[in-house]
Design a protein around this motif. Structure first.
Motif, mmCIF file in Angstrom:
data_model
loop_
_atom_site.group_PDB
_atom_site.id
_atom_site.type_symbol
_atom_site.label_atom_id
_atom_site.label_comp_id
_atom_site.label_asym_id
_atom_site.label_seq_id
_atom_site.Cartn_x
_atom_site.Cartn_y
_atom_site.Cartn_z
ATOM 1 N N ARG A 35 -12.511 -67.804 70.242
ATOM 2 C CA ARG A 35 -13.371 -68.633 69.382
ATOM 3 C C ARG A 35 -12.829 -68.621 67.948
ATOM 4 O O ARG A 35 -12.632 -67.567 67.366
ATOM 5 N N PRO A 36 -12.620 -69.778 67.350
ATOM 6 C CA PRO A 36 -12.052 -69.829 65.994
ATOM 7 C C PRO A 36 -13.050 -69.521 64.879
ATOM 8 O O PRO A 36 -12.665 -69.065 63.805
ATOM 9 N N GLY A 37 -14.333 -69.746 65.127
ATOM 10 C CA GLY A 37 -15.334 -69.624 64.068
ATOM 11 C C GLY A 37 -15.386 -68.283 63.358
ATOM 12 O O GLY A 37 -15.389 -68.242 62.118
ATOM 13 N N PRO A 38 -15.448 -67.170 64.085
ATOM 14 C CA PRO A 38 -15.514 -65.885 63.389
ATOM 15 C C PRO A 38 -14.302 -65.631 62.481
ATOM 16 O O PRO A 38 -14.456 -65.109 61.370
ATOM 17 N N TYR A 39 -13.115 -66.025 62.920
ATOM 18 C CA TYR A 39 -11.928 -65.838 62.090
ATOM 19 C C TYR A 39 -12.019 -66.686 60.818
ATOM 20 O O TYR A 39 -11.690 -66.230 59.723
ATOM 21 N N ASN A 40 -12.465 -67.925 60.977
ATOM 22 C CA ASN A 40 -12.610 -68.800 59.812
ATOM 23 C C ASN A 40 -13.611 -68.208 58.825
ATOM 24 O O ASN A 40 -13.367 -68.174 57.619
#
Length: 115
Positions: A35-40
């Motif tokens: 999932r990209p959201g947490p990194y962003n």
């Protein structure tokens, strides 16, 4: 669950409780690394805290998961612009415009580079 941890991270970040927000987003990233959201969001927090290297690293991780993610790519382009890395910045900003041709933020930053 990853989504619960991410939502808690969002709530803590909204209240600027950075250590708890960071720990929840990190947990979310461990539970669902695709999932990209947490990194962003981790990139956003570290940018706010002035740790630009960590911010860039997290935005890059976010883009590995989802290369068409506009927020992380635009944030990374802005940071690289601010750090004088214009070639790298232009690459990311042009990618933003490939995905979203009318993105005003990307257009403004690219225009500033030319001036």
């Amino acid at each position: 669950k990853a989504l619960v941890a991410e939502n808690l991270g969002y709530l803590y970040a909204k209240e600027r409780v950075w250590p708890r927000a960071i720990s929840r987003y990190e947990l979310s990233a461990r539970l669902a690394p695709q999932r990209p959201g947490p990194y962003n969001n981790l990139g956003n927090i570290y940018y706010s805290l002035g740790d630009f290297d960590k911010a860039a690293s997290y935005w890059e991780q976010s883009l590995v998961q989802e290369p068409r993610q506009l927020d992380a790519r635009l944030n990374l382009g802005k940071l690289l612009y601010e750090r004088g890395k214009l070639k790298e910045s232009a690459f990311h900003l042009q990618k933003v415009l490939e995905i979203s041709p009318h993105n005003e933020k990307a257009r403004v930053l690219l225009k500033k580079m030319v001036e």
